[in-house]
Design a protein around this motif. Structure first.
Motif, PDB file in Angstrom:
ATOM      1  N   ASN A   1       2.573  52.176  31.707  1.00 34.61           N
ATOM      2  CA  ASN A   1       2.874  50.967  30.945  1.00 34.61           C
ATOM      3  C   ASN A   1       2.693  51.255  29.453  1.00 34.61           C
ATOM      4  N   LEU A   2       3.820  51.403  28.750  1.00 37.65           N
ATOM      5  CA  LEU A   2       3.779  51.751  27.336  1.00 37.65           C
ATOM      6  C   LEU A   2       3.089  50.672  26.511  1.00 37.65           C
ATOM      7  N   LYS A   3       3.384  49.404  26.794  1.00 38.55           N
ATOM      8  CA  LYS A   3       2.831  48.302  26.012  1.00 38.55           C
ATOM      9  C   LYS A   3       1.304  48.266  26.088  1.00 38.55           C
ATOM     10  N   ASP A   4       0.765  48.411  27.299  1.00 32.82           N
ATOM     11  CA  ASP A   4      -0.684  48.311  27.482  1.00 32.82           C
ATOM     12  C   ASP A   4      -1.393  49.645  27.386  1.00 32.82           C
ATOM     13  N   GLN A   5      -0.622  50.743  27.205  1.00 31.22           N
ATOM     14  CA  GLN A   5      -1.214  52.083  27.102  1.00 31.22           C
ATOM     15  C   GLN A   5      -2.033  52.439  28.343  1.00 31.22           C
ATOM     16  N   LEU A   6      -1.492  52.126  29.508  1.00 28.38           N
ATOM     17  CA  LEU A   6      -2.176  52.365  30.778  1.00 28.38           C
ATOM     18  C   LEU A   6      -1.261  53.122  31.736  1.00 28.38           C
ATOM     19  N   VAL A   7      -1.864  53.981  32.534  1.00 26.49           N
ATOM     20  CA  VAL A   7      -1.137  54.708  33.574  1.00 26.49           C
ATOM     21  C   VAL A   7      -1.854  54.497  34.901  1.00 26.49           C
ATOM     22  N   ALA A   8      -1.183  53.840  35.848  1.00 31.55           N
ATOM     23  CA  ALA A   8      -1.733  53.620  37.182  1.00 31.55           C
ATOM     24  C   ALA A   8      -1.169  54.686  38.115  1.00 31.55           C
TER      25      ALA A   8
ATOM     26  N   CYS B   1       6.101  56.167  22.903  1.00 34.66           N
ATOM     27  CA  CYS B   1       7.521  55.934  23.164  1.00 34.66           C
ATOM     28  C   CYS B   1       7.832  56.174  24.633  1.00 34.66           C
ATOM     29  N   ASP B   2       9.077  55.902  24.999  1.00 36.00           N
ATOM     30  CA  ASP B   2       9.495  56.101  26.385  1.00 36.00           C
ATOM     31  C   ASP B   2       9.458  57.572  26.780  1.00 36.00           C
TER      32      ASP B   2
END
Length: 271
Positions: free
Chosen positions: A44-51, A21-22
């Protein structure tokens, strides 16, 4: 186990993080911004990625995310062909016979009577090249005796006899009396853990296929007489994915998801 950060050049890293979730996004972002050296976080919640962009060690970023109650897997660092990784393991003689030694991750290490119960993955080195003259090295160790350890890149990538077959410290064509493979030291605390984050003047392509050794043995840096013991760890430096080079979510060999693979590696001692 915070890494000593002596790095000044910012770089990008990408992590897979389970988020639902957010609130997850905001919690992770806030935790990372509290970490020194972070200039940008894009979750990025949709892609489950953190840059992440900044000068913080990847190991410190993983620890900060884990402190929020979530796991994190490094998916890529820097540009294409600019990142490398080295899994550091103990090596001991194979008691089943034969001359070759077996690392902790080898299937033989799990077989009965192999004498391999004390073989473990005890360290990880991540590297990312940030300029034509500078590569960052993020080194973490755990499960070794307290004390001051020396880290070095060796001339060979031959692990047949563990640390003893890796050769002298990598000279790297330096043309001086100081081999380029001397990385520095790492202090291990009473809890058996330590980390260091530093920069070094080489390019990633130069060290691919070489071994890395981390040891308390003074002769390890002097270039003579390395032996295999429970506090000497060794591995071969291999390429790893750049920032957007790795989109695998399921292993084509085993059919396992990246999180299932992560659990398997953690059971082996992976950091």
């Amino acid at each position: 186990m915070a890494a000593l950060n002596v790095v000044k050049t910012p770089f990008q890293t990408l992590f897979a993080v389970p988020m639902t979730c957010d609130h997850c996004v905001s919690t992770i972002s806030e935790a990372l911004y509290r970490l020194g050296g972070i200039s940008k976080v894009d979750a990025n919640l949709k892609d489950q990625l953190v840059a992440v962009e900044g000068t913080a060690a990847p190991s410190a970023i993983v620890s900060a995310i884990e402190a929020t109650g979530r796991d994190a897997i490094l998916r890529g660092s820097g540009a294409s062909n600019s990142a490398a990784v080295c899994i550091l393991e103990t090596y001991h003689r194979n008691e089943k016979g034969g001359e070759a030694l077996v690392p902790a991750s080898d299937p033989e290490a799990a077989t009965g009577g192999s004498g391999a119960s004390d073989r473990e993955v005890r360290g990880l080195a991540r590297m990312v090249q940030v300029s034509p003259t500078t590569t960052l090295v993020d080194l973490t160790l755990r499960g070794v005796a307290p004390g001051l350890y020396s880290a070095s890149i060796r001339e060979y990538g031959d692990l047949k006899f563990g640390a003893t077959s890796t050769g002298p410290v990598w000279a790297g064509g330096s043309g001086t009396g100081q081999p380029r493979g001397i990385l520095g030291t790492i202090q291990i605390g009473e809890d058996g853990r330590g980390a260091v984050f530093l920069d070094h003047p080489f390019q990633v392509w130069e060290v691919i296929g070489h071994a890395m050794v981390v040891s308390r043995q003074a002769e390890g840096i002097a270039g003579a007489g390395l032996t295999n013991d429970e506090n000497t760890v060794v591995g071969v430096i291999a390429r790893s994915a750049g920032m957007w080079d790795n989109d695998k979510t399921v292993c084509s060999c085993t059919g396992k998801t990246l999180w299932e693979e992560r659990k398997d590696e953690v059971r082996k001692g992976m950091i």
